[in-house]
Structure formats: structure tokens, C-alpha cells
Design an enzyme around this catalytic site. Structure first.
Site, PDB file in Angstrom:
ATOM      1  N   ASN A   8      -1.928  13.949   4.261  1.00 23.79           N
ATOM      2  CA  ASN A   8      -1.907  13.017   3.146  1.00 23.79           C
ATOM      3  C   ASN A   8      -1.188  11.766   3.637  1.00 23.79           C
ATOM      4  OD1 ASN A   8      -1.458  11.665   0.766  1.00 23.79           O
ATOM      5  ND2 ASN A   8      -0.629  13.440  -0.344  1.00 23.79           N
ATOM      6  N   ARG A  82      -6.620  13.566   2.831  1.00 20.49           N
ATOM      7  CA  ARG A  82      -6.764  12.821   1.586  1.00 20.49           C
ATOM      8  C   ARG A  82      -7.313  11.451   1.969  1.00 20.49           C
ATOM      9  NH1 ARG A  82      -1.763  10.751  -2.177  1.00 20.49           N
ATOM     10  NH2 ARG A  82      -3.002   9.687  -3.738  1.00 20.49           N
ATOM     11  N   HIS A 170      -5.779   8.608  -7.566  1.00 24.21           N
ATOM     12  CA  HIS A 170      -4.930   9.764  -7.895  1.00 24.21           C
ATOM     13  C   HIS A 170      -5.767  10.959  -8.338  1.00 24.21           C
ATOM     14  CE1 HIS A 170      -1.105   7.190  -8.612  1.00 24.21           C
ATOM     15  NE2 HIS A 170      -1.036   7.793  -7.448  1.00 24.21           N
ATOM     16  N   LEU A 199       3.201   9.370 -12.442  1.00 21.62           N
ATOM     17  CA  LEU A 199       4.153   8.279 -12.252  1.00 21.62           C
ATOM     18  C   LEU A 199       4.986   8.518 -11.001  1.00 21.62           C
ATOM     19  CD1 LEU A 199       5.378   8.047 -15.995  1.00 21.62           C
ATOM     20  CD2 LEU A 199       3.385   6.939 -14.939  1.00 21.62           C
ATOM     21  N   ARG A 231       3.772  -2.629  -6.444  1.00 19.84           N
ATOM     22  CA  ARG A 231       2.518  -3.308  -6.812  1.00 19.84           C
ATOM     23  C   ARG A 231       2.614  -3.878  -8.217  1.00 19.84           C
ATOM     24  NH1 ARG A 231      -0.948   1.909  -5.570  1.00 19.84           N
ATOM     25  NH2 ARG A 231      -0.486   2.110  -3.364  1.00 19.84           N
ATOM     26  N   GLU A 323       7.959  13.700 -13.233  1.00 27.84           N
ATOM     27  CA  GLU A 323       8.449  15.088 -13.150  1.00 27.84           C
ATOM     28  C   GLU A 323       9.964  15.183 -13.281  1.00 27.84           C
ATOM     29  OE1 GLU A 323       7.008  16.718  -9.430  1.00 27.84           O
ATOM     30  OE2 GLU A 323       5.013  15.951  -9.851  1.00 27.84           O
ATOM     31  N   GLU A 369      -1.100  17.690  -4.589  1.00 28.86           N
ATOM     32  CA  GLU A 369      -2.339  17.152  -4.006  1.00 28.86           C
ATOM     33  C   GLU A 369      -2.748  17.942  -2.761  1.00 28.86           C
ATOM     34  OE1 GLU A 369      -0.248  13.546  -3.986  1.00 28.86           O
ATOM     35  OE2 GLU A 369      -1.638  12.515  -5.330  1.00 28.86           O
TER      36      GLU A 369
HETATM   37  P1  ADP Z   1       4.739   8.871  -3.980  1.00 36.51           P
HETATM   38  O1  ADP Z   1       3.832   8.149  -4.942  1.00 36.51           O
HETATM   39  O2  ADP Z   1       5.132   8.043  -2.800  1.00 36.51           O
HETATM   40  O3  ADP Z   1       4.314  10.294  -3.664  1.00 36.51           O
HETATM   41  P2  ADP Z   1       6.752  10.144  -5.631  1.00 36.51           P
HETATM   42  O4  ADP Z   1       5.772  10.816  -6.509  1.00 36.51           O
HETATM   43  O5  ADP Z   1       7.611  10.974  -4.745  1.00 36.51           O
HETATM   44  O6  ADP Z   1       6.115   8.972  -4.790  1.00 36.51           O
HETATM   45  O7  ADP Z   1       7.717   9.283  -6.592  1.00 36.51           O
HETATM   46  C1  ADP Z   1       8.735   8.492  -6.094  1.00 36.51           C
HETATM   47  C2  ADP Z   1       9.483   7.861  -7.274  1.00 36.51           C
HETATM   48  O8  ADP Z   1      10.033   8.918  -8.070  1.00 36.51           O
HETATM   49  C3  ADP Z   1      10.635   6.963  -6.840  1.00 36.51           C
HETATM   50  O9  ADP Z   1      10.659   5.781  -7.636  1.00 36.51           O
HETATM   51  C4  ADP Z   1      11.838   7.809  -7.172  1.00 36.51           C
HETATM   52  O10 ADP Z   1      12.976   7.039  -7.481  1.00 36.51           O
HETATM   53  C5  ADP Z   1      11.352   8.522  -8.416  1.00 36.51           C
HETATM   54  N1  ADP Z   1      12.194   9.669  -8.725  1.00 36.51           N
HETATM   55  C6  ADP Z   1      12.351  10.824  -8.055  1.00 36.51           C
HETATM   56  N2  ADP Z   1      13.294  11.590  -8.644  1.00 36.51           N
HETATM   57  C7  ADP Z   1      13.741  10.897  -9.719  1.00 36.51           C
HETATM   58  C8  ADP Z   1      14.716  11.118 -10.741  1.00 36.51           C
HETATM   59  N3  ADP Z   1      15.425  12.231 -10.779  1.00 36.51           N
HETATM   60  N4  ADP Z   1      14.877  10.175 -11.679  1.00 36.51           N
HETATM   61  C9  ADP Z   1      14.180   9.033 -11.654  1.00 36.51           C
HETATM   62  N5  ADP Z   1      13.249   8.743 -10.729  1.00 36.51           N
HETATM   63  C10 ADP Z   1      13.040   9.660  -9.778  1.00 36.51           C
END
Ligand code: ADP
Length: 398
Positions: A8, A82, A170, A199, A231, A323, A369
Site C-alpha cells: 500500500n 493498492r 478510498h 477520516l 490537501r 477511529e 485496506e
Molecule cells: P493515512 O491516511 O496516512 O493512512 P491515518 O488514517 O493513519 O492516515 O490518519 C492519520 C491522522 O489520524 C493524523 O492526522 C493523526 O493525527 C490522526 N490521529 C491518530 N490518532 C489520533 C487521535 N488519538 N486523536 C486525534 N487524531 C488522531
């Protein structure tokens, strides 16, 4: 026992996992992160002691060399990638052929941010393991049958004929979330109105009715829709024209501005990371405004999709922010009781699987994913992987 590798590849990271046909499913996983930055790293777990080390990876080329030369994946039956964009032609997972690669190279101009890097990964694996079956799993596939009215862009018709339309992305995550809804016995998986909110650094929403995708916030490329970590999401075309002219920007500079300097990073001026911003928002007005704008935009999309679907039965939060952040989920859902969305404060604070106490079931689902890629590859190899056997603890936290 057959082993397959999932890849990925993103703009600054490459996540990988090895799955086996039977047994616990995922036997190894890891990622090379922060490619191009001074603190790039490799982590890996599932095979011997956990690994975490800083590495020097100035570019994707080097990252691929680290992956293919320094990690022992065992004897692989196939690699699943991916692939962000399948264009009009590829609407489901497909073995990678020379013809497909030519098609994807031509499609590169549709999404120069992602496709060229992904093709490089495919080429690198081909060079390292010639003859090994490779499979492309497209993020656009989930949305292939969007209603015409959701896919059509209001530009001259001749562009529609050239494939300039909403594709949506996504898709692997959304497919997983819909399968999870079904596995959890939520009737909305097959009969009902569902809004999915993925998100993460990349962020989007999808509207699904009776199991069929009806709309999604990303468009021709993943740059559209919601504001994201770096973005813009949707942007007034007038702003685009004005900025290009007044700042004398080349296409590449403009593309960098809207893809890498905007969103949470652009508005806060300091960080693209939601955790950082939440920590600082009480003392930093710009961080506060970035978080507010993000929540406001997610809320507006939920409202828009509730209108498009004629109501809502289930809302699913996923991705690193969806999450893990009760605060963001709380702010997004505030004031949506008129739609039947009411959160249970305690369950929301605990990231519980169901966080609502209103008519609409609001869920938190950890997306996967890689598993969707693995399922596609195994089904192509003629075998199956059983979600029940999956060990959920083999992922890194948010
Ligand atoms: P990607 O799209 O690169 O796979 P992720 O799904 O891992 O990214 O999401 C990353 C985002 O999730 C970052 O902005 C990170 O700060 C946020 N994040 C992760 N844990 C928390 C948390 N406990 N509270 C708030 N934001 C979080």
C-alpha cells in the site's frame, strides 16, 4: 501454505503485510514511513522481535530497495498492490499485465500525485521477482456504478467523453467497512442509508443506499471534497485561477500548493497532524480554526448525504482521526440530533464500536485496506482468507 504480500504505497509511506492462506492470516506487517524526510523509519512486526529503526530513504526508489532487498518475505505466491486510480477501464481487481501497465502509464496524468509512484513499486517488484504474479486492487472500483448525476462534472460534455468525471477513492476502505457492517449484522449493510466517513490524512465520505454506492466526496482525483491533512479538498476554481496568475505559479507549483501545503497544515500554519492541533488548539487560534473547519466540513457532507439518501440509518467513522478522536466525532455530530444522530458521551470517549444512543447507529470501525487487497489476491489465486481468523492486534495504533 501460500503467502502473499500486500503493498500500500502512499506519497510518503509504503505499508506492507504478508498474509497466509490459513492460520492467523496476517503473519507480518510493517511500513516505511516519512520517505524523503530526515527522520524516515522502518517498522515491522509479526516475524521475530518487533523492528523499529531510523533509515535513510531519500526517495521511493531507495524505499523499494530497502523493501525488496532487506526484508525476508518468504516464498511468495503473489503481490497485491493498492492502486489509486483505475480510470474508466479497470473497475475491479485485476492481475497486472503489460497491457494494464501501459494503460496505467497513460492514466498517470489523471493522478500524477499517486499513480507514477505506484507504477514504480510494481516495476521494482517485477524486476526483483520476475515471474511473480502481481495484482492491482483499485481504490476507484468501489464507486464504479455511481449514479450518473453523482459522477457527472458540470464542464463541457466533451470532457466527460474523455473520462473527466467523479471516480471516488478510498474504495478498499469503504468495501471493508461495508463488509464489516454486514458481518456485525447491521441491516443497513444491505437495506438502508449509510454514510461512511474515512477520516485519515486523506479524508473522504461516501453515501451508500441498500448496499450501493450513491456518492462520494473525492472526485476526479483524491484532492477533491473534504479538506485533508495537506490537501485543500474542494476549491473555488476562481481561487485557483487567481492564485496561479497572481503568484505566477507553474502547474507543478500550484499542484504542490493544493496537495501538500494546504488543508490542516495550511490553515494552522504549523502541522498537518490532527493530534498536534488538538493539543494546541486552546492556545493557538490558527490550530483551533483548522480543527473547526475540518469538523464543519465533515458535518456539512453528512447533511448533504442525508439529503441525497433521503435520511440516514447508520454513520461509520474510520481512518486515524475517525477511529481515535472522540473530540472530532463529538464536534462533527453536535447539532445533528434533527437527523437522528446522537452520541453517547461515555461510549464515544472510549472509542466503543457503537457510540450512539439515537435512532441512527453511529459506529467506530477500524478499517483494513490490506485485508481487502489480500482477499482479492487470494480469491484470484483460488483460495480464501477468513476474516474470523484475522488477528486485529497486528496493526500499529492510529
Ligand atoms: P493515512 O491516511 O496516512 O493512512 P491515518 O488514517 O493513519 O492516515 O490518519 C492519520 C491522522 O489520524 C493524523 O492526522 C493523526 O493525527 C490522526 N490521529 C491518530 N490518532 C489520533 C487521535 N488519538 N486523536 C486525534 N487524531 C488522531
Amino acid at each position: 501454505m501460500q503467502r502473499i504480500l500486500t503493498i500500500n504505497g502512499g506519497s510518503s509511506s509504503i505499508k506492507f503485510a504478508v498474509f497466509e492462506e490459513a492460520g492467523p492470516g496476517r503473519v507480518l506487517e510493517g511500513a516505511i514511513e516519512r520517505i524523503g524526510l530526515s527522520d524516515a523509519s522502518l517498522w515491522m512486526k509479526g516475524q521475530g522481535p518487533d523492528v523499529f529503526r531510523q533509515i535513510v530513504v531519500p526517495d521511493h526508489e531507495t524505499a523499494v530497495a530497502v523493501l525488496t532487498e532487506s526484508i525476508d518475505f518468504g516464498a511468495l505466491a503473489a503481490v497485491g498492490h493498492r492502486v489509486v486510480h483505475g480510470g474508466q477501464r479497470y473497475s475491479k481487481s485485476h492481475p497486472i499485465t503489460e497491457i494494464m501497465l501501459d494503460d496505467l502509464r497513460r492514466l498517470g496524468s489523471f493522478d500524477p500525485e499517486h499513480l507514477p509512484g505506484e507504477l514504480m513499486l510494481i516495476d521494482a517488484f517485477h524486476r526483483k521477482f520476475p515471474g511473480l504474479k502481481q495484482v492491482a486492487c483499485f481504490d476507484t472500483a468501489f464507486h464504479r456504478d455511481l449514479p450518473r448525476v453523482a459522477a457527472l462534472l458540470p464542464i463541457p460534455r466533451r470532457f466527460d467523453e474523455r473520462g473527466i468525471r467523479r471516480y471516488g477513492f478510498h474504495g478498499l476502505s469503504y468495501e471493508f467497512l461495508m463488509q464489516e457492517l454486514a458481518r456485525l449484522g447491521d441491516p443497513a449493510a444491505t437495506k438502508g442509508r449509510v454514510i461512511l466517513a474515512h477520516l485519515g490524512n486523506g479524508a473522504s465520505l461516501a453515501a451508500v443506499c441498500d448496499g450501493k454506492p450513491m456518492d462520494t466526496s473525492m472526485g476526479f482525483t483524491p484532492a477533491s471534497g473534504l479538506m485533508m491533512s495537506t490537501r485543500t479538498g474542494e476549491l473555488d476554481p476562481g481561487v485557483a485561477a487567481y492564485l496561479m496568475q497572481s503568484e505566477n505559479l507553474t502547474i507543478e507549483q500550484f499542484s504542490h500548493l493544493v496537495n501538500h501545503e494546504s488543508g490542516l497544515l495550511g490553515v494552522s500554519g504549523t502541522s498537518s497532524d490532527m493530534r498536534d492541533l488538538l493539543m494546541r488548539e486552546t492556545s493557538d487560534l490558527c490550530a483551533f480554526e483548522a480543527v473547526e473547519l475540518f469538523c464543519y466540513q465533515v458535518k456539512k457532507y453528512i447533511g448533504a448525504y442525508a439529503a441525497a439518501l433521503g435520511g440516514i440509518d447508520a454513520l461509520v467513522f474510520s481512518g486515524g482521526i475517525g477511529e481515535n478522536s472522540a473530540v472530532i466525532r463529538g464536534r462533527v455530530c453536535e447539532g445533528l440530533a434533527f437527523l437522528g444522530i446522537e452520541l453517547d458521551e461515555k461510549r464515544n470517549a472510549g472509542n466503543a464500536p457503537v457510540i450512539s444512543n439515537g435512532r441512527v447507529v453511529v459506529r467506530v470501525v477500524h478499517t483494513d485496506e490490506e485485508l481487502m487487497i489480500a482477499k482479492s489476491v487470494f480469491s484470484m489465486l483460488g483460495s480464501k482468507i477468513d476474516r474470523e481468523n484475522e488477528n486485529d492486534n497486528t496493526r500499529t495504533p492510529g
